[in-house]
Scaffold this motif. Structure first.
Motif, PDB file in Angstrom:
ATOM      1  N   ASP A  56       0.816  -1.215   0.000  1.00 26.14           N
ATOM      2  CA  ASP A  56       0.000   0.000   0.000  1.00 26.14           C
ATOM      3  C   ASP A  56       0.852   1.269   0.000  1.00 26.14           C
ATOM      4  OD1 ASP A  56       0.990  -0.052   2.570  1.00 26.14           O
ATOM      5  OD2 ASP A  56      -0.962  -0.062   3.558  1.00 26.14           O
ATOM      6  N   LEU A  57       2.177   1.123  -0.025  1.00 23.67           N
ATOM      7  CA  LEU A  57       3.149   2.227  -0.080  1.00 23.67           C
ATOM      8  C   LEU A  57       3.103   3.134   1.149  1.00 23.67           C
ATOM      9  CD1 LEU A  57       2.725   3.275  -3.821  1.00 23.67           C
ATOM     10  CD2 LEU A  57       4.300   1.612  -2.853  1.00 23.67           C
ATOM     11  N   LYS A  58       2.561   2.643   2.240  1.00 21.75           N
ATOM     12  CA  LYS A  58       2.494   3.455   3.459  1.00 21.75           C
ATOM     13  C   LYS A  58       3.682   3.217   4.386  1.00 21.75           C
ATOM     14  CE  LYS A  58      -2.438   4.224   3.600  1.00 21.75           C
ATOM     15  NZ  LYS A  58      -3.648   4.148   4.416  1.00 21.75           N
ATOM     16  N   VAL A  59       4.417   2.129   4.166  1.00 14.74           N
ATOM     17  CA  VAL A  59       5.589   1.812   4.977  1.00 14.74           C
ATOM     18  C   VAL A  59       6.746   1.503   4.039  1.00 14.74           C
ATOM     19  CG1 VAL A  59       6.581   0.248   6.691  1.00 14.74           C
ATOM     20  CG2 VAL A  59       4.173   0.863   6.837  1.00 14.74           C
ATOM     21  N   ALA A  60       7.894   2.107   4.321  1.00 14.87           N
ATOM     22  CA  ALA A  60       9.095   1.851   3.533  1.00 14.87           C
ATOM     23  C   ALA A  60      10.213   1.437   4.484  1.00 14.87           C
ATOM     24  CB  ALA A  60       9.490   3.089   2.747  1.00 14.87           C
ATOM     25  N   SER A  95       5.596  12.767  -4.946  1.00 17.54           N
ATOM     26  CA  SER A  95       4.185  13.156  -5.025  1.00 17.54           C
ATOM     27  C   SER A  95       3.307  11.925  -4.807  1.00 17.54           C
ATOM     28  CB  SER A  95       3.893  13.795  -6.377  1.00 17.54           C
ATOM     29  OG  SER A  95       4.196  12.883  -7.406  1.00 17.54           O
ATOM     30  N   LEU A  96       3.336  11.439  -3.585  1.00 18.76           N
ATOM     31  CA  LEU A  96       2.502  10.305  -3.209  1.00 18.76           C
ATOM     32  C   LEU A  96       1.327  10.807  -2.382  1.00 18.76           C
ATOM     33  CD1 LEU A  96       5.214   7.741  -2.096  1.00 18.76           C
ATOM     34  CD2 LEU A  96       3.844   7.651  -4.161  1.00 18.76           C
ATOM     35  N   LYS A  97       0.284  10.020  -2.336  1.00 15.72           N
ATOM     36  CA  LYS A  97      -0.882  10.398  -1.543  1.00 15.72           C
ATOM     37  C   LYS A  97      -0.525  10.448  -0.057  1.00 15.72           C
ATOM     38  CE  LYS A  97      -5.742   9.265  -1.033  1.00 15.72           C
ATOM     39  NZ  LYS A  97      -6.821   8.376  -1.475  1.00 15.72           N
ATOM     40  N   TYR A  98       0.270   9.483   0.383  1.00 14.97           N
ATOM     41  CA  TYR A  98       0.709   9.414   1.773  1.00 14.97           C
ATOM     42  C   TYR A  98       2.230   9.425   1.830  1.00 14.97           C
ATOM     43  CZ  TYR A  98      -4.050   7.756   2.569  1.00 14.97           C
ATOM     44  OH  TYR A  98      -5.404   7.643   2.601  1.00 14.97           O
ATOM     45  N   ALA A  99       2.766  10.118   2.811  1.00 14.50           N
ATOM     46  CA  ALA A  99       4.209  10.047   3.048  1.00 14.50           C
ATOM     47  C   ALA A  99       4.467   8.734   3.777  1.00 14.50           C
ATOM     48  CB  ALA A  99       4.673  11.221   3.902  1.00 14.50           C
ATOM     49  N   PRO A 100       5.309   7.874   3.228  1.00 13.09           N
ATOM     50  CA  PRO A 100       5.494   6.566   3.864  1.00 13.09           C
ATOM     51  C   PRO A 100       6.209   6.681   5.203  1.00 13.09           C
ATOM     52  CG  PRO A 100       7.028   6.848   2.058  1.00 13.09           C
ATOM     53  CD  PRO A 100       6.119   8.030   2.039  1.00 13.09           C
ATOM     54  N   GLN A 101       5.787   5.827   6.118  1.00 12.57           N
ATOM     55  CA  GLN A 101       6.482   5.722   7.396  1.00 12.57           C
ATOM     56  C   GLN A 101       7.809   5.033   7.111  1.00 12.57           C
ATOM     57  OE1 GLN A 101       4.537   3.199  10.228  1.00 12.57           O
ATOM     58  NE2 GLN A 101       6.201   3.338  11.686  1.00 12.57           N
ATOM     59  N   LEU A 102       8.897   5.585   7.607  1.00 11.35           N
ATOM     60  CA  LEU A 102      10.221   5.029   7.340  1.00 11.35           C
ATOM     61  C   LEU A 102      10.661   4.127   8.487  1.00 11.35           C
ATOM     62  CD1 LEU A 102      11.998   8.202   5.956  1.00 11.35           C
ATOM     63  CD2 LEU A 102      11.012   6.327   4.659  1.00 11.35           C
ATOM     64  N   ARG A 103      11.157   2.975   8.115  1.00 11.49           N
ATOM     65  CA  ARG A 103      11.760   2.060   9.086  1.00 11.49           C
ATOM     66  C   ARG A 103      13.183   1.814   8.621  1.00 11.49           C
ATOM     67  NH1 ARG A 103       6.774  -2.204   9.504  1.00 11.49           N
ATOM     68  NH2 ARG A 103       5.343  -0.768  10.523  1.00 11.49           N
ATOM     69  N   PHE A 104      14.100   1.753   9.566  1.00 14.06           N
ATOM     70  CA  PHE A 104      15.511   1.571   9.233  1.00 14.06           C
ATOM     71  C   PHE A 104      16.013   0.260   9.817  1.00 14.06           C
ATOM     72  CE2 PHE A 104      14.759   6.125   9.146  1.00 14.06           C
ATOM     73  CZ  PHE A 104      15.247   6.440   7.898  1.00 14.06           C
ATOM     74  N   VAL A 105      16.697  -0.509   8.968  1.00 16.59           N
ATOM     75  CA  VAL A 105      17.245  -1.808   9.340  1.00 16.59           C
ATOM     76  C   VAL A 105      18.675  -1.855   8.820  1.00 16.59           C
ATOM     77  CG1 VAL A 105      16.971  -4.308   9.036  1.00 16.59           C
ATOM     78  CG2 VAL A 105      14.955  -2.846   9.112  1.00 16.59           C
ATOM     79  N   LEU A 106      19.562  -2.501   9.589  1.00 11.63           N
ATOM     80  CA  LEU A 106      20.940  -2.651   9.123  1.00 11.63           C
ATOM     81  C   LEU A 106      20.981  -3.597   7.931  1.00 11.63           C
ATOM     82  CD1 LEU A 106      23.003  -2.895  12.419  1.00 11.63           C
ATOM     83  CD2 LEU A 106      22.854  -0.988  10.836  1.00 11.63           C
ATOM     84  N   ASP A 107      21.721  -3.218   6.918  1.00 17.05           N
ATOM     85  CA  ASP A 107      21.861  -4.005   5.697  1.00 17.05           C
ATOM     86  C   ASP A 107      22.919  -5.073   5.934  1.00 17.05           C
ATOM     87  OD1 ASP A 107      21.908  -4.982   3.163  1.00 17.05           O
ATOM     88  OD2 ASP A 107      22.434  -3.092   2.189  1.00 17.05           O
ATOM     89  N   GLU A 108      22.524  -6.324   5.879  1.00 17.78           N
ATOM     90  CA  GLU A 108      23.440  -7.433   6.164  1.00 17.78           C
ATOM     91  C   GLU A 108      23.963  -8.104   4.905  1.00 17.78           C
ATOM     92  OE1 GLU A 108      21.141  -9.896   8.730  1.00 17.78           O
ATOM     93  OE2 GLU A 108      21.366  -8.554  10.433  1.00 17.78           O
ATOM     94  N   THR A 109      23.666  -7.547   3.735  1.00 18.48           N
ATOM     95  CA  THR A 109      24.127  -8.184   2.500  1.00 18.48           C
ATOM     96  C   THR A 109      25.643  -8.161   2.386  1.00 18.48           C
ATOM     97  OG1 THR A 109      23.818  -6.133   1.268  1.00 18.48           O
ATOM     98  CG2 THR A 109      22.021  -7.724   1.196  1.00 18.48           C
TER      99      THR A 109
END
Length: 143
Positions: A56-60, A95-109
């Protein structure tokens, strides 16, 4: 009959991929230019490797790693502390309808790549790979 609003395939939709990449670029630019008013965050050089958007593009979810992997937990805490300001920058750039809530995770790749390199450098694994290559060459010769 009503259709499902969300992509039902096995992977993310094109829109999710496109929005995730735009968020990644925006976050990278904001962090590179030190536009966030937090000296703790600005002292880190942070790489944004990937951003995955929800259907739904509300969480990134942003997968991040400081340069060299040093002080990763401090950088992650600073990003989470400044989540609202970073969200504001993302919303302003898109220009999205909602600004997504940002979550940050350490990149383990990067860690997984190092583990993979170590595994392939192991003598037993190299020997097994060489045996497989020899068997493949023998099959080609038989044809």
């Amino acid at each position: 009959m009503a259709q499902n609003r969300f992509h039902t395939g096995s992977g993310p939709s094109q829109r999710q991929l496109r929005v995730g990449e735009l968020i990644r670029r925006t976050l990278s630019d904001v962090l590179m230019r030190a536009e966030v008013h937090d000296p703790d965050l600005n002292r880190h050089s942070i790489t944004v490797g990937e951003v995955k958007a929800s259907p739904d593009l509300k969480v990134a979810t942003a997968y991040v790693m400081p340069l060299g992997g040093h002080d990763a937990n401090d950088a992650l805490a600073a990003l989470r502390r400044n989540q609202a300001e970073l969200r504001h920058h993302v919303a302003k750039a898109m220009s999205l309808k909602y600004a997504p809530q940002l979550r940050f995770v350490l990149d383990e790749t990067f860690d997984r790549m190092d583990d993979t390199r170590r595994m392939f450098a192991d003598e037993r694994v190299r020997r097994d790979i060489a045996l497989d290559d020899d068997q493949e060459d023998d099959r080609k010769d038989d044809l």
